[in-house]
Motif scaffolding. Structure first.
Motif, PDB file in Angstrom:
ATOM      1  N   LEU A  19       0.816  -1.215   0.000  1.00  0.00           N
ATOM      2  CA  LEU A  19       0.000   0.000   0.000  1.00  0.00           C
ATOM      3  C   LEU A  19       0.849   1.266   0.000  1.00  0.00           C
ATOM      4  N   LEU A  20       2.143   1.109   0.244  1.00  0.00           N
ATOM      5  CA  LEU A  20       3.027   2.278   0.199  1.00  0.00           C
ATOM      6  C   LEU A  20       3.020   2.922  -1.181  1.00  0.00           C
ATOM      7  N   GLN A  21       2.953   2.077  -2.226  1.00  0.00           N
ATOM      8  CA  GLN A  21       2.984   2.605  -3.588  1.00  0.00           C
ATOM      9  C   GLN A  21       1.741   3.428  -3.921  1.00  0.00           C
ATOM     10  N   PHE A  22       0.644   3.175  -3.215  1.00  0.00           N
ATOM     11  CA  PHE A  22      -0.589   3.914  -3.446  1.00  0.00           C
ATOM     12  C   PHE A  22      -0.683   5.162  -2.570  1.00  0.00           C
ATOM     13  N   GLY A  23       0.204   5.260  -1.603  1.00  0.00           N
ATOM     14  CA  GLY A  23       0.193   6.420  -0.710  1.00  0.00           C
ATOM     15  C   GLY A  23      -0.843   6.335   0.389  1.00  0.00           C
ATOM     16  N   SER A  24      -1.571   5.236   0.483  1.00  0.00           N
ATOM     17  CA  SER A  24      -2.596   5.118   1.519  1.00  0.00           C
ATOM     18  C   SER A  24      -1.995   4.749   2.875  1.00  0.00           C
ATOM     19  N   VAL A  25      -0.875   4.046   2.869  1.00  0.00           N
ATOM     20  CA  VAL A  25      -0.122   3.799   4.091  1.00  0.00           C
ATOM     21  C   VAL A  25       1.093   4.715   4.074  1.00  0.00           C
ATOM     22  N   TYR A  26       1.247   5.474   5.143  1.00  0.00           N
ATOM     23  CA  TYR A  26       2.311   6.475   5.198  1.00  0.00           C
ATOM     24  C   TYR A  26       3.676   5.855   5.489  1.00  0.00           C
ATOM     25  N   ARG A  27       3.710   4.922   6.452  1.00  0.00           N
ATOM     26  CA  ARG A  27       4.970   4.281   6.812  1.00  0.00           C
ATOM     27  C   ARG A  27       4.707   2.833   7.194  1.00  0.00           C
ATOM     28  N   VAL A  28       5.675   1.962   6.900  1.00  0.00           N
ATOM     29  CA  VAL A  28       5.661   0.577   7.372  1.00  0.00           C
ATOM     30  C   VAL A  28       6.927   0.378   8.190  1.00  0.00           C
ATOM     31  N   VAL A  29       6.768  -0.068   9.408  1.00  0.00           N
ATOM     32  CA  VAL A  29       7.898  -0.177  10.336  1.00  0.00           C
ATOM     33  C   VAL A  29       7.889  -1.538  11.018  1.00  0.00           C
ATOM     34  N   PRO A  30       9.006  -1.945  11.617  1.00  0.00           N
ATOM     35  CA  PRO A  30       8.998  -3.172  12.418  1.00  0.00           C
ATOM     36  C   PRO A  30       7.941  -3.061  13.516  1.00  0.00           C
ATOM     37  N   ARG A  31       7.363  -4.187  13.870  1.00  0.00           N
ATOM     38  CA  ARG A  31       6.243  -4.167  14.814  1.00  0.00           C
ATOM     39  C   ARG A  31       6.596  -3.494  16.129  1.00  0.00           C
ATOM     40  N   GLU A  32       7.798  -3.715  16.600  1.00  0.00           N
ATOM     41  CA  GLU A  32       8.191  -3.144  17.883  1.00  0.00           C
ATOM     42  C   GLU A  32       8.342  -1.620  17.823  1.00  0.00           C
ATOM     43  N   GLU A  33       8.364  -1.065  16.609  1.00  0.00           N
ATOM     44  CA  GLU A  33       8.492   0.386  16.446  1.00  0.00           C
ATOM     45  C   GLU A  33       7.178   1.062  16.078  1.00  0.00           C
ATOM     46  N   LEU A  34       6.096   0.286  16.004  1.00  0.00           N
ATOM     47  CA  LEU A  34       4.830   0.826  15.504  1.00  0.00           C
ATOM     48  C   LEU A  34       4.282   1.957  16.371  1.00  0.00           C
ATOM     49  N   ASP A  35       4.203   1.740  17.665  1.00  0.00           N
ATOM     50  CA  ASP A  35       3.655   2.773  18.543  1.00  0.00           C
ATOM     51  C   ASP A  35       4.485   4.041  18.495  1.00  0.00           C
ATOM     52  N   ALA A  36       5.793   3.887  18.513  1.00  0.00           N
ATOM     53  CA  ALA A  36       6.679   5.058  18.475  1.00  0.00           C
ATOM     54  C   ALA A  36       6.511   5.830  17.174  1.00  0.00           C
ATOM     55  N   ALA A  37       6.373   5.107  16.056  1.00  0.00           N
ATOM     56  CA  ALA A  37       6.204   5.768  14.759  1.00  0.00           C
ATOM     57  C   ALA A  37       4.892   6.540  14.704  1.00  0.00           C
ATOM     58  N   ALA A  38       3.828   5.928  15.241  1.00  0.00           N
ATOM     59  CA  ALA A  38       2.527   6.607  15.257  1.00  0.00           C
ATOM     60  C   ALA A  38       2.567   7.839  16.145  1.00  0.00           C
ATOM     61  N   LEU A  39       3.189   7.711  17.293  1.00  0.00           N
ATOM     62  CA  LEU A  39       3.283   8.852  18.208  1.00  0.00           C
ATOM     63  C   LEU A  39       4.168   9.957  17.645  1.00  0.00           C
ATOM     64  N   GLU A  40       5.154   9.590  16.855  1.00  0.00           N
ATOM     65  CA  GLU A  40       6.021  10.596  16.231  1.00  0.00           C
ATOM     66  C   GLU A  40       5.226  11.485  15.281  1.00  0.00           C
ATOM     67  N   VAL A  41       4.410  10.866  14.440  1.00  0.00           N
ATOM     68  CA  VAL A  41       3.578  11.635  13.523  1.00  0.00           C
ATOM     69  C   VAL A  41       2.518  12.416  14.309  1.00  0.00           C
ATOM     70  N   ALA A  42       1.951  11.773  15.318  1.00  0.00           N
ATOM     71  CA  ALA A  42       0.932  12.436  16.137  1.00  0.00           C
ATOM     72  C   ALA A  42       1.493  13.673  16.816  1.00  0.00           C
TER      73      ALA A  42
END
Length: 256
Positions: free
Chosen positions: A167-190
Motif C-alpha cells: 500500500l506504500l505505492q498507493f500512498g494510503s499507508v504512510y509508513r511501514v515499520v517493524p512491529r516493535e516500532e509501531l507505537d513510536a512511529a505513530a506517536l512521532e507523527v501524532a
C-alpha cells in the motif's frame, strides 16, 4: 468494555482496542470505539488521536460467534449499527485520527482504517475484506480509499489480502515499520500534528472532509442494505454457521 482511551500530556489521545487474541469486536465494543472518538472530538485538549490495538492483530471484524449465539436479528442489527457508528465517528472526528495497524486488519478493521486520516502499519500487517465468505457486504467503501478501484474489486470478490508494504505505492499507508516500532512511529507523527494550532487543524479536517468526492457514510450504509437482503435470503446465516462452527440452535456441532 475493552476499549480504552487515554489523553497524554502532549495532547495526543491514545485509543486502544483489546478483545481476546484477535480483536473480533462484539457489538458493545463497536459502540465503544464510536464513544471514544466522539469524546476525543468534543475535548478541546485532544489535538490528535492514535487508534491502536493490543493482541495478535489490529481488528478481525465483527464477532461472528456472538452473532450466531444470539437469537433473532438483535446481534446482526447491533453489529451493523455499531460498525456504522464507529466508522462515522472516525471520519467525522474533529481532529485527525492516526491508525497504527499491527497484524491482521480484516473486514470491519478496514472500515476503521479506511476512514482514518493517517495509516502507519507494522511489517506484518495486512488488509482483507472477506465478507463474501460470510454472506455479508461492507467496507468496500473503505477499501476503495486504500487501493485503486480494480484492486479493490479483486480483493473483494476473492476475499484476498494485501500486505501493508504494497500500500506504500498507493500512498494510503504512510509508513511501514517493524512491529516493535509501531507505537513510536505513530506517536512521532501524532506529535507533529499535536504541535500545530488545534483550531487550524480542526478547521483543516472539516475542510478536507467537505471536499471528499465520496460520502463515506451514505456509501457504507448502501452496502449494508445488501447484507440485510442476504440475511433475509438465509444464505448469510448458513455461511456464518459454517464459519463459527455452530448448528442452527447456536450450539457447537459435534462433527466440527
Amino acid at each position: 468494555m475493552t476499549i480504552s482511551s487515554v489523553l497524554r500530556d502532549d495532547h495526543i489521545r491514545v485509543v486502544t482496542m483489546e478483545h481476546g487474541k484477535v480483536n473480533a469486536l462484539p457489538v458493545a465494543d463497536w459502540f465503544g470505539v464510536a464513544e471514544a472518538l466522539d469524546e476525543a472530538s468534543r475535548d478541546p485538549q485532544t489535538h490528535v488521536v492514535v487508534l491502536r490495538a493490543e493482541g495478535r492483530g489490529y481488528n478481525a471484524g465483527v464477532d461472528i460467534k456472538e452473532m450466531q449465539n444470539t437469537s433473532g436479528m438483535e446481534a446482526l442489527l447491533g453489529a451493523n449499527a455499531g460498525c456504522y457508528a464507529a466508522f462515522k465517528a472516525i471520519y467525522e472526528c474533529s481532529v485527525p485520527v492516526i491508525a497504527a495497524v499491527n497484524g491482521h486488519c480484516i473486514g470491519g478493521g478496514v472500515g476503521l482504517v479506511g476512514n482514518a486520516d493517517v495509516v502507519i502499519a507494522s511489517e506484518d500487517a495486512y488488509f482483507s475484506v472477506p465478507e463474501v465468505n460470510q454472506g455479508a457486504l461492507g467496507a468496500a467503501t473503505h477499501m476503495a480509499r486504500l487501493v485503486p478501484q480494480h484492486m479493490m474489486r479483486t480483493l473483494y470478490f476473492t476475499a484476498g489480502r494485501i500486505p501493508a508494504k504494497d500500500l506504500l505505492q498507493f500512498g494510503s499507508v504512510y509508513r511501514v515499520v517493524p512491529r516493535e516500532e509501531l507505537d513510536a512511529a505513530a506517536l512521532e507523527v501524532a506529535a507533529v500534528i499535536a504541535g500545530k494550532n488545534t483550531k487550524v487543524i480542526r478547521a483543516a479536517k472539516e475542510a478536507i472532509n467537505g471536499i471528499d468526492p465520496i460520502d463515506v457514510n451514505k456509501s457504507y450504509r448502501f452496502e449494508q442494505g445488501f447484507t440485510f437482503e442476504l440475511n433475509l435470503m438465509g444464505v448469510a446465516d448458513e455461511l456464518r454457521d459454517d464459519f463459527a462452527g455452530t448448528d442452527k440452535s447456536g450450539s457447537k456441532e459435534s462433527n466440527k
